[in-house]
Design an enzyme around this catalytic site. Structure first.
Site, PDB file in Angstrom:
ATOM      1  N   PRO A  40       0.817  -1.181   0.000  1.00  0.00           N
ATOM      2  CG  PRO A  40      -0.472  -1.407   1.891  1.00  0.00           C
ATOM      3  CD  PRO A  40       0.703  -1.945   1.218  1.00  0.00           C
ATOM      4  CD  GLU A  41       3.621   2.624  -4.084  1.00  0.00           C
ATOM      5  OE1 GLU A  41       3.784   3.781  -4.517  1.00  0.00           O
ATOM      6  OE2 GLU A  41       4.008   1.616  -4.689  1.00  0.00           O
TER       7      GLU A  41
END
Length: 270
Positions: free
Chosen positions: A2-3
């Site tokens: 997850p960015e």
DNA sequence: CAAATCCCCTGCAGGC
DNA sequence: TGCCTGCAGGGGATTT
């Protein structure tokens, strides 16, 4: 995983699920570095609290509770926040937040356990938060220019440094550099002001497109309702070493920068 | 400071 | 089928 886009998509969905609800039962697994706050403390501090806000700072989520304390969450590489409507707890579920009302509970799964959970007393912050640079959605060319002057390292390393820019990770760094026509290996200090301005526009552009598409789902990331995002179908270079460049048709190259694989077009990106 | 290296942990794909 | 290696959206600690 997850960015910034995935964390923001998660934040919006989890906010709808938990805001205004009172925590009744907090179920945890055994102590590990996943739990920066020991599980027993976490249970004691959270049970009975109402969740009043859910904020994002870079790739961190911060839940605000009705006693002024806060819960800091990071999804690491494989973390997922899921509604109990989307899945049952399993061997990788480390935290289950159940509420006083009969609605769905919130599950935190994380196969690799690189994720983090920490309870913050009222008025207290965390060094992880304090060190974060400008949120990547607010980046400007001037900020990148100033931050890059003393950097001999690759521009990609600069983009991944959360003290400079909070929220960009490996996927969106590669995508932004392609869009800005800048080689990831380019020494940061050699960037001109005009190139930094172009890069800032590209970063905001790919992050916003990522959010709109619901994030990038590769192996693990899913939205809290269990559905996958769609931005992986729009990746132009990430993970595409050896494939044709979508712009010039040349062959995309894969190199390793700072232990992270990086893909780019040697012809389009300078 | 900046930068390089190693480490945390689990699952999966690919080669043999 | 099984075993082994390498690789994966993250970041922290340590050393030079």
């Amino acid at each position: 995983m997850p960015e910034l886009p995935e964390v923001e998509v998660t934040r919006r969905a989890v906010a709808k699920l938990v805001l205004g609800r009172q925590l009744a039962k907090v179920a945890t697994t055994r102590a590990s570095y996943f739990f920066l706050t020991p599980p027993a403390t976490l249970r004691r501090r959270l049970e009975g609290r109402v969740i009043e806000g859910l904020l994002r700072r870079g790739k961190y989520l911060l839940a605000e509770l009705d006693d002024g304390s806060r819960l800091l969450l990071h999804l690491g590489m494989t973390g997922q926040l899921l509604s109990s409507d989307a899945g049952r707890p399993d061997a990788h579920t480390h935290l289950v937040l159940s509420f006083a009302d009969p609605g769905p509970s919130l599950l935190f799964r994380d196969a690799r356990k690189f994720g983090k959970v920490r309870w913050l007393p009222p008025g207290k912050s965390d060094p992880r938060l304090d060190k974060l640079g400008l949120d990547a959605l607010a980046v400007t060319g001037d900020h990148l220019f100033d931050a890059s002057r003393r950097r001999r390292a690759a521009v990609k390393t600069l983009l991944l440094d959360q003290k400079v820019l909070a929220g960009v990770g490996n996927i969106y760094a590669d995508e932004a550099l392609f869009l800005a026509a800048l080689k990831p290996t380019r020494r940061a200090r050699t960037l001109t002001r005009a190139e930094c301005a172009r890069l800032a526009v590209a970063i905001v552009s790919v992050l916003e497109a990522g959010i709109i598409a619901g994030g990038s789902s590769i192996d693990d990331y899913v939205r809290p309702d269990g559905s996958g995002g769609g931005y992986q179908d729009q990746h132009r270079v990430y993970g595409r070493g050896g494939e044709p460049c979508p712009r010039c048709g040349g062959t995309l190259r894969r190199v390793v920068i700072g232990q992270r694989s990086s893909c780019f077009c040697p012809r389009c990106q300078r």
